[in-house]
Design a protein around this motif. Structure first.
Motif, PDB file in Angstrom:
ATOM      1  N   PRO A 135      -9.462   2.638  -4.368  1.00 14.28           N
ATOM      2  CA  PRO A 135      -8.727   3.151  -3.202  1.00 14.28           C
ATOM      3  C   PRO A 135      -9.557   4.025  -2.258  1.00 14.28           C
ATOM      4  O   PRO A 135      -9.127   4.283  -1.136  1.00 14.28           O
TER       5      PRO A 135
ATOM      6  N   TRP B 207     -14.023  -2.971   0.872  1.00 11.01           N
ATOM      7  CA  TRP B 207     -12.958  -3.892   1.241  1.00 11.01           C
ATOM      8  C   TRP B 207     -13.405  -4.577   2.535  1.00 11.01           C
ATOM      9  O   TRP B 207     -13.724  -3.900   3.511  1.00 11.01           O
TER      10      TRP B 207
ATOM     11  N   LYS C 281      -3.564  -0.256  -0.931  1.00 13.55           N
ATOM     12  CA  LYS C 281      -4.867  -0.476  -1.579  1.00 13.55           C
ATOM     13  C   LYS C 281      -5.836   0.681  -1.389  1.00 13.55           C
ATOM     14  O   LYS C 281      -6.788   0.818  -2.150  1.00 13.55           O
TER      15      LYS C 281
END
Length: 210
Positions: free
Chosen positions: A92, A121, A158
């Motif tokens: 995260p 990400w 996320k």
């Protein structure tokens, strides 16, 4: 054969090189250091004042053609599937990189991302297959499309801190994206090979990369 401009000439190498580091490593000046860096004449053992990871990032940025793939100029958009792609097991707190869904863009970014073991990400936004520069012209990279991608991929679930990095060419969208999404928006470099320098210690380079 025409190849796409990957904006190597937009790399701002000077901003990452300090005069005092160059002199501490035995170079006459920053210009002397940069000249040898571009020629590939600098090795890690001679730079006592520069962190090895930072030096590797400088070497990549100074000789981008050794990392970037040669990609042909596209006459038509070449869309790839949009979505969120976790790289190196992100958590995260990992950075969110945003770009479009052109196959060319993805090929270039993955070539650079392959140099790191750090977690990211990678959010691929639907730009109808346009590269970032063309997506800005045709208005297929917009704050609304980025918001749609964040919502579709449930990115708020996320990540802990809503913070993204957008391509340098999209700087004109920074404020609009931040206002619409509520995310903190940072502007990354124009050329992807500058990413290791931009992220600094957050970009751990594979030890075998030269």
């Amino acid at each position: 054969m025409l190849y796409a401009d990957l904006y190597q000439r937009k790399i701002e190498l000077d901003r990452y090189v300090r005069e005092k580091d160059c002199r501490a490593c035995g170079f006459h000046s920053r210009e002397d250091f940069l000249e040898k860096l571009h020629r590939g004449d600098i090795r890690g053992e001679g730079c006592i004042s520069v962190d090895p990871q930072r030096l590797k990032a400088l070497q990549l940025a100074a000789r981008p053609d050794e990392i970037l793939p040669k990609v042909k100029v596209l006459q038509l958009p070449a869309p790839a599937p949009p979505g969120i792609f976790p790289l190196n097991h992100p958590d995260p707190d990992s950075p969110v990189l945003v770009s479009g869904n052109s196959q060319l863009t993805i090929e270039v970014l993955l070539a650079v991302l392959a140099t790191t073991v750090s977690p990211f990400w990678y959010l691929v936004v639907d730009t109808d297959g346009h590269t970032v520069d063309m997506a800005l012209i045709y208005q297929t990279l917009t704050a609304e499309r980025i918001l749609n991608a964040l919502t579709r991929e449930a990115m708020d679930q996320k990540v802990t801190l809503p913070k993204m990095v957008i391509p340098g060419l999209a700087v004109s969208l920074q404020e609009e994206i931040a206002n619409l999404t509520g995310w903190s928006v940072q502007v990354g470099p124009i050329c992807a090979v500058e990413l290791p320098l931009y992220f600094g210690p957050a970009w751990q380079i594979e030890s075998e990369v030269r």
